[in-house]
Design a protein around this motif. Structure first.
Motif, PDB file in Angstrom:
ATOM      1  N   ASP A   1      68.838  53.000  43.656  1.00  0.00           N
ATOM      2  CA  ASP A   1      69.360  54.285  43.196  1.00  0.00           C
ATOM      3  C   ASP A   1      68.346  55.409  43.365  1.00  0.00           C
ATOM      4  N   LEU A   2      67.071  55.120  43.152  1.00  0.00           N
ATOM      5  CA  LEU A   2      66.047  56.156  43.290  1.00  0.00           C
ATOM      6  C   LEU A   2      65.876  56.613  44.737  1.00  0.00           C
ATOM      7  N   ILE A   3      66.262  55.765  45.676  1.00  0.00           N
ATOM      8  CA  ILE A   3      66.269  56.173  47.083  1.00  0.00           C
ATOM      9  C   ILE A   3      67.514  56.998  47.379  1.00  0.00           C
ATOM     10  N   HIS A   4      68.635  56.613  46.765  1.00  0.00           N
ATOM     11  CA  HIS A   4      69.864  57.403  46.929  1.00  0.00           C
ATOM     12  C   HIS A   4      69.648  58.830  46.431  1.00  0.00           C
ATOM     13  N   LYS A   5      68.998  58.959  45.267  1.00  0.00           N
ATOM     14  CA  LYS A   5      68.761  60.287  44.690  1.00  0.00           C
ATOM     15  C   LYS A   5      67.860  61.127  45.589  1.00  0.00           C
ATOM     16  N   ALA A   6      66.779  60.525  46.069  1.00  0.00           N
ATOM     17  CA  ALA A   6      65.841  61.274  46.909  1.00  0.00           C
ATOM     18  C   ALA A   6      66.484  61.698  48.217  1.00  0.00           C
ATOM     19  N   THR A   7      67.278  60.816  48.812  1.00  0.00           N
ATOM     20  CA  THR A   7      67.928  61.136  50.085  1.00  0.00           C
ATOM     21  C   THR A   7      68.974  62.227  49.898  1.00  0.00           C
ATOM     22  N   GLY A   8      69.773  62.115  48.830  1.00  0.00           N
ATOM     23  CA  GLY A   8      70.743  63.169  48.535  1.00  0.00           C
ATOM     24  C   GLY A   8      70.066  64.504  48.291  1.00  0.00           C
ATOM     25  N   TRP A   9      68.949  64.465  47.600  1.00  0.00           N
ATOM     26  CA  TRP A   9      68.166  65.681  47.337  1.00  0.00           C
ATOM     27  C   TRP A   9      67.727  66.334  48.643  1.00  0.00           C
TER      28      TRP A   9
ATOM     29  N   ILE B   1      50.889  54.604  44.560  1.00  0.00           N
ATOM     30  CA  ILE B   1      51.802  55.760  44.454  1.00  0.00           C
ATOM     31  C   ILE B   1      53.174  55.173  44.142  1.00  0.00           C
ATOM     32  N   ASN B   2      53.288  54.642  42.939  1.00  0.00           N
ATOM     33  CA  ASN B   2      54.350  53.694  42.624  1.00  0.00           C
ATOM     34  C   ASN B   2      55.327  54.192  41.566  1.00  0.00           C
ATOM     35  N   ASN B   3      55.667  55.468  41.662  1.00  0.00           N
ATOM     36  CA  ASN B   3      56.736  55.999  40.829  1.00  0.00           C
ATOM     37  C   ASN B   3      57.262  57.268  41.480  1.00  0.00           C
ATOM     38  N   TRP B   4      58.481  57.652  41.111  1.00  0.00           N
ATOM     39  CA  TRP B   4      59.116  58.785  41.792  1.00  0.00           C
ATOM     40  C   TRP B   4      58.346  60.079  41.606  1.00  0.00           C
ATOM     41  N   ASP B   5      57.763  60.293  40.419  1.00  0.00           N
ATOM     42  CA  ASP B   5      57.051  61.549  40.195  1.00  0.00           C
ATOM     43  C   ASP B   5      55.769  61.616  41.010  1.00  0.00           C
ATOM     44  N   LEU B   6      55.120  60.471  41.198  1.00  0.00           N
ATOM     45  CA  LEU B   6      53.896  60.423  41.994  1.00  0.00           C
ATOM     46  C   LEU B   6      54.200  60.742  43.460  1.00  0.00           C
ATOM     47  N   VAL B   7      55.290  60.175  43.955  1.00  0.00           N
ATOM     48  CA  VAL B   7      55.721  60.471  45.325  1.00  0.00           C
ATOM     49  C   VAL B   7      56.086  61.947  45.469  1.00  0.00           C
ATOM     50  N   ASP B   8      56.910  62.428  44.537  1.00  0.00           N
ATOM     51  CA  ASP B   8      57.497  63.759  44.706  1.00  0.00           C
ATOM     52  C   ASP B   8      56.486  64.888  44.596  1.00  0.00           C
ATOM     53  N   VAL B   9      55.380  64.654  43.879  1.00  0.00           N
ATOM     54  CA  VAL B   9      54.378  65.706  43.721  1.00  0.00           C
ATOM     55  C   VAL B   9      53.443  65.789  44.926  1.00  0.00           C
ATOM     56  N   SER B  10      53.498  64.789  45.804  1.00  0.00           N
ATOM     57  CA  SER B  10      52.445  64.700  46.821  1.00  0.00           C
ATOM     58  C   SER B  10      52.904  64.468  48.249  1.00  0.00           C
TER      59      SER B  10
ATOM     60  N   MET C   1      73.969  59.241  46.167  1.00  0.00           N
ATOM     61  CA  MET C   1      73.433  60.016  47.285  1.00  0.00           C
ATOM     62  C   MET C   1      74.377  61.151  47.642  1.00  0.00           C
ATOM     63  N   LEU C   2      75.665  60.840  47.724  1.00  0.00           N
ATOM     64  CA  LEU C   2      76.659  61.848  48.066  1.00  0.00           C
ATOM     65  C   LEU C   2      76.708  62.950  47.015  1.00  0.00           C
ATOM     66  N   ARG C   3      76.728  62.573  45.741  1.00  0.00           N
ATOM     67  CA  ARG C   3      76.808  63.574  44.667  1.00  0.00           C
ATOM     68  C   ARG C   3      75.604  64.518  44.696  1.00  0.00           C
TER      69      ARG C   3
ATOM     70  N   LEU D   1      68.505  55.199  55.383  1.00  0.00           N
ATOM     71  CA  LEU D   1      68.509  54.939  53.943  1.00  0.00           C
ATOM     72  C   LEU D   1      69.911  54.901  53.337  1.00  0.00           C
ATOM     73  N   ILE D   2      70.928  55.212  54.105  1.00  0.00           N
ATOM     74  CA  ILE D   2      72.293  55.048  53.620  1.00  0.00           C
ATOM     75  C   ILE D   2      72.539  53.604  53.191  1.00  0.00           C
TER      76      ILE D   2
END
Length: 233
Positions: free
Chosen positions: A176-184, A106-115, A212-214, A170-171
């Motif tokens: 960056d992909l963790i920053h985006k997911a956490t901010g989301w 499960i090694n990409n953001w879309d795979l994680v986010d769908v499941s 993350m903040l944005r 996660l702060i």
């Protein structure tokens, strides 16, 4: 059944779409999807195919999850999600175990986010959530993303503690992909309880990664957004 599904999915492959997808998912050397292989099957078609092969055993989906092709792994996760939603307790337990045993696929953001929230989040909602905190500290970036995205199920059920505590961990993350997911996820908390999000932001905004903040403040009004961005609180 496994071979039948593989052959059907391979028949849907489209080289032009695969080339475009390969660029979208950053597969150059040193990028997060380096080495991944794509068939060029769009999400809509994968979901349609999951309905076509809806009666499968979780073990078949697990074997598909171990495919070298991104879209077959995605198809497997759609299958597992569908099977989980309509399964009995034994089936749900089995699928949860399969998911955690196969996080390396499960090694990409879309795979994680769908499941993640449909399986891990749902499964842990009324159970011990220690595993989420363990995943949040994993060396595997995708396991860390699973930890925070899984809490979307908690958020949608008006429970924010896990999201906020994992966000604190996660702060310090460098990806960056963790920053985006956490901010989301923080933004999702704000949709349900703006005061809970504001309290977290006021405590942590001056040390949160900018991305993350944005992401977290997207739904706030302009004055408040600028206040956080310019450090005026």
């Amino acid at each position: 059944m496994e071979q039948q599904i593989k052959e059907y999915l391979l028949s849907l492959a489209d080289k032009k779409t695969a080339a475009q997808t390969k660029k979208f998912f950053k597969t150059a050397k040193g990028e997060y999807s380096y080495g991944d292989k794509f068939l060029g099957i769009k999400m809509e078609k994968l979901r349609e195919t999951a309905k076509r092969f809806s009666v499968v055993e979780p073990e078949v989906a697990e074997k598909l999850l171990q495919s070298e092709f991104h879209e077959i792994r995605m198809f497997s996760l759609i299958l597992l999600t569908n099977l989980y939603k309509r399964g009995d307790k034994t089936t749900k337990d089995k699928i949860f175990d399969i998911y955690l045993k196969n996080t390396s696929y499960i090694n990409n953001w879309d795979l994680v986010d769908v499941s993640a929230h449909h399986i891990v989040g749902t499964h842990l909602f009324e159970k011990d959530t220690t595993v989420l905190h363990k995943l949040s500290k994993s060396e595997n970036m995708w396991e860390r993303r699973i930890s925070i995205v899984s809490t979307l199920y908690f958020i949608k059920n008006n429970r924010f503690g896990e999201t906020l505590s994992i966000s604190e961990i996660l702060i310090e993350d460098e990806e960056d992909l963790i920053h985006k997911a956490t901010g989301w996820m923080l933004r999702e908390v704000g949709k349900m309880d703006i005061q809970a999000e504001r309290k977290f932001l006021l405590k942590h905004y001056n040390k949160m990664p900018r991305t993350m903040l944005r992401y977290a403040i997207e739904r706030l009004d302009e004055n408040e957004r600028q206040g956080f961005l310019k450090g005026k609180f």
